[in-house]
Motif scaffolding. Structure first.
Motif: not given
Lengths: 465, 335
Positions: B47-48, B50-51, B176-177, B179-180, B183-184
């Protein structure tokens, strides 16, 4: 009086007018984008509701349109014109240049669309999404081939400084872009080496591409317009090779204190100081522009002054003690605007004012618009750089005191940033004036009913009031 | 000839700057800590990663840097952005390092590890949704939706109050973006104090240091050195070779340590996470190996000695290969 316009000018109209026209369109678009981005700096809520208009993307869009739309198109047009004229015969491979010009602009448009929809790369001066790189490379090569043919096929064995700079810019940019493409996109290097490679590319794009494009114009126009041989011309080649060899090494100064080997910023400090030698020779050669007549020389004098000041400031801020205050502030942006706008664009403006009457065979449509553009450009650049430097000062003071929260720094910089927005508005107005004037001149040229009246060149440069 | 010259000029700067730094850093390996039994830095969670793409495509780096400067250069430590400077190894596993060039907003390199209070996920989501005076709101990363008939709020709905509160029967949830991206941001922290990241001690302190500080560093060195010393001694005693092998742990350090930080590192190296003795997972920097013991072996030797440590360390470090046998003897004696 022997007309100075030759067959080399009239025969190469089509590609040059296409490149100049698209360049000016991008200049206005880029100015508009930069204006919006500069509003967002002091009013963050402005247009922040749409993902494609957030500040991060907006500033990348403005930079891409300005560098790859305006500076590239106009710089290439003038480089082709200079090389064609000095070759002494009509430009060859014109269809290639036309074809390349169309695809270059399609590529830039695709790049802007890509950045706006989320394909930004985040690299300085390389915001182009990876899929447009190939289009840009091949269309650039198609445009440049005419210039290189003119260099190789020149009638005289000797070559002039303006030819060196133009040929160097035409030849080196594709190499730099393709190397950056391989090292950052197709086989990316790891970790911070990416940042080093991106910094190297950004510096090469400036010192080995945009600056030579502008200098080639200056080295051509100044002796032509003043009618005098350049003083100390024998040193020009030293200045040229100094720029070419040292210029690429100065990119690391932005990484000072960063997570990179310490020798990278150290090399940059030394190279920035060495580059002053190049600037000194350029100013030594071209100092005659201050006394010559014509609006073209006014722009070029201003541009050269900005070029010299920019190099001095670059060298000063690469030092540790100065960078401790200027690093990460608006000062970086002030320096960038001084270089890209104050130096490169102003010199190219001067080149356009000199070249367009010769290319089209018509005097400028409106002298008032020319003077308005000159005034707005000079005032706009001075105000923009000064206000960004003022913002940087306020920001640097605030940052240095850990007790000052960011909201307070923001409040201190806000008036300065508002002044920067006003400066961008002035620049945008000036650019619209130039675009209108150019479009009007081109229309007069296309309008067949009007008899082709030829004005002697001196009358063309200083437009009729 | 002209174009060859141009090409050579471009090539020289490229080879020097890009390939040079790639040769120096490109083969850098993660740092294996024997005590924790794991290597640092650790891979970013999916997820990070993607973030980071969200961070990049929104151009967050236009206003935020992710690089902490040395404590003695600038205000970075004073602002609580990190106790140590960022080093190249921190970015080893980041697909697109976002160093940034401007600090319109704060540095984020160490966001998840701020002292005294680091923001948590809810704080960051709220910040992204609400914005602030000096930062735009990123509403498009959130979705406002009507609650179902059951009127049960989602678990991840933002807890908004005041003007931001959505109308009755509505809620705001992160996409979702968002949250990513969070997470990043939460993955941004200095995970480990690498040997090359030890805070740099200003050289002017050296003159003053021998007078009063030898006791302090020695005491500080004694405690962390203990667990590491036995394996070092054991490994080094049979032959000088293993002593050399002990070096690669701060592997890529010597190359980088040639920079100013390196010269001052030895006295400070002791209080830092102990250079784990025999653990040599990374066979990197082969030619530099002989030089490497200088950094790692010097502190134990120099610390107990009453001589001015600052001046002695580099000298004693210059001939570590021959001194390999005495070195463990000294460290053994110090216990």
């Amino acid at each position: 009086m022997k007309p100075e316009v030759t067959a080399a000018d009239s025969s190469s109209r089509a590609p040059l007018v296409l490149l100049l026209l698209s360049g000016l369109a991008w200049l206005v678009i880029g100015g508009l984008l930069g204006f919006v981005a500069s509003i967002q700096l002091h009013s963050p809520a402005f247009l922040s509701g749409c993902p494609c208009l957030t500040y991060g993307r907006m500033s990348a869009l403005a930079e891409t349109a300005f560098v790859y739309g305006w500076l590239a198109n106009a710089g290439l047009a003038l480089a082709l014109w200079v090389l064609g004229r000095l070759a002494g015969e009509p430009l060859r491979a014109q269809n290639w240049a036309l074809f390349g010009g169309v695809f270059w602009n399609l590529g830039v448009a695709a790049a802007l669309a890509g950045v706006a929809t989320g394909d930004a790369t985040g690299f300085e001066l390389l915001g182009l999404p990876r899929y447009v790189h190939m289009v840009l490379l091949f269309s650039y090569a198609a445009i440049a081939v005419g210039g290189l043919l003119a260099w190789w096929g020149r009638l005289r064995l000797v070559s002039y400084a303006s030819q060196w700079y133009a040929a160097a810019a035409l030849f080196l940019f594709p190499w730099a872009l393709s190397i950056a493409h391989v090292m950052l996109f197709s086989a990316p290097v790891r970790g911070v080496v990416q940042s080093i490679a991106a910094g190297w590319y950004a510096q090469c794009a400036w010192t080995l591409w945009l600056a030579p494009l502008a200098l080639s114009v200056a080295y051509y126009v100044v002796p032509k317009a003043t009618g005098r041989v350049l003083p100390s011309y024998e040193f020009a080649s030293l200045g040229f090779w100094c720029l070419v060899f040292v210029g690429g090494l100065t990119g690391g100064r932005h990484l000072l204190g960063g997570p990179v080997p310490a020798w990278i910023p150290s090399v940059a400090v030394v190279s920035c100081a060495l580059l002053l030698f190049h600037v000194f020779i350029v100013l030594l050669n071209l100092r005659g522009c201050l006394t010559g007549p014509g609006v073209a020389l006014r722009f070029i004098s201003f541009g050269l002054a900005a070029y010299g000041a920019g190099a001095l400031v670059d060298a000063a801020t690469s030092f540790h003690a100065v960078a401790a205050h200027t690093q990460f502030t608006y000062f970086d942006e002030a320096q960038r605007e001084l270089a890209l706008y104050g130096a490169a664009s102003a010199i190219i403006f001067g080149g356009i004012y000199f070249a367009v009457p010769r290319i089209t065979g018509r005097a400028w449509l409106s002298g008032g618009l020319v003077r308005a553009h000159l005034f707005l450009t000079v005032a706009g650049v001075l105000l923009l750089v000064a206000s960004l430097a003022g913002a940087a000062l306020a920001q640097s003071r605030g940052l240095a005191d850990p007790a000052v929260p960011f909201a307070e720094i923001f409040r201190h910089t806000r008036p300065w940033l508002a002044a920067a927005t006003a400066a961008r508005a002035a620049l945008l107005l000036g650019n619209i004036a130039l675009a209108m004037n150019f479009a009007g001149t081109a229309c007069r040229f296309l309008n067949a009913s009007e008899p082709a009246s030829f004005n002697p060149p001196t009358a063309m440069e200083a437009p009729a009031p | 000839m002209f174009f060859l010259g141009l090409f050579a000029a471009l090539l020289i700067s490229w080879v020097a700057i890009v390939l040079g730094s790639n040769a120096q850093l490109g083969s850098q390996a993660p740092y294996y800590d024997d005590n924790q039994g794991t290597a640092f830095p650790q891979w970013m969670p999916g997820a990070a990663a993607r973030g980071q793409l969200v961070y990049r495509d929104l151009g967050c780096a236009a206003c935020h840097t992710q690089r902490v400067r040395r404590p003695d250069f600038g205000y970075d430590r004073a602002r609580g952005w990190g106790e140590r400077q960022s080093v190249a190894r921190d970015y080893l596993y980041q697909p697109w390092p976002q160093l940034g060039l401007a600090r319109v907003g704060p540095d984020l390199a160490n966001l998840a590890d701020r002292k005294p209070t680091a923001p948590d996920g809810d704080d960051l989501l709220h910040m992204l949704y609400a914005g602030s005076e000096d930062m735009p709101a990123y509403r498009f990363l959130f979705e406002e939706r009507r609650l179902g008939s059951s009127a049960q709020r989602s678990d991840d709905a933002l807890k908004l109050t005041g003007a931001l509160e959505p109308g009755r029967g509505r809620e705001v949830v992160p996409t979702a973006r968002a949250r990513d991206l969070v997470a990043y941001l939460l993955s941004l922290k200095a995970q480990y104090d690498y040997p090359e990241a030890v805070p740099y001690v200003a050289p002017r302190a050296e003159g003053a240091a021998p007078a009063k500080t030898p006791a302090a560093p020695a005491a500080g060195a004694a405690a962390p050195a203990k667990p590491a010393a036995p394996p070092t001694a054991g490994g080094a005693a049979p032959s000088p070779a293993p002593a050399g092998a002990a070096a690669p742990t701060p592997s890529a350090a010597p190359a980088q340590a040639a920079a100013p930080a390196g010269s001052a590192a030895p006295p400070v190296a002791a209080p830092s996470p102990t250079p784990a003795g025999t653990a040599a997972p990374t066979p990197s920097a082969a030619p530099a190996q002989t030089a490497a013991p200088a950094g790692s072996a010097a502190p134990p030797v120099a610390a107990p000695s009453p001589t001015p440590a600052g001046a002695a360390a580099p000298i004693s470090g210059s001939a570590p290969a021959q001194a390999a046998a005495p070195a463990p003897a000294h460290t053994g004696g110090s216990q």
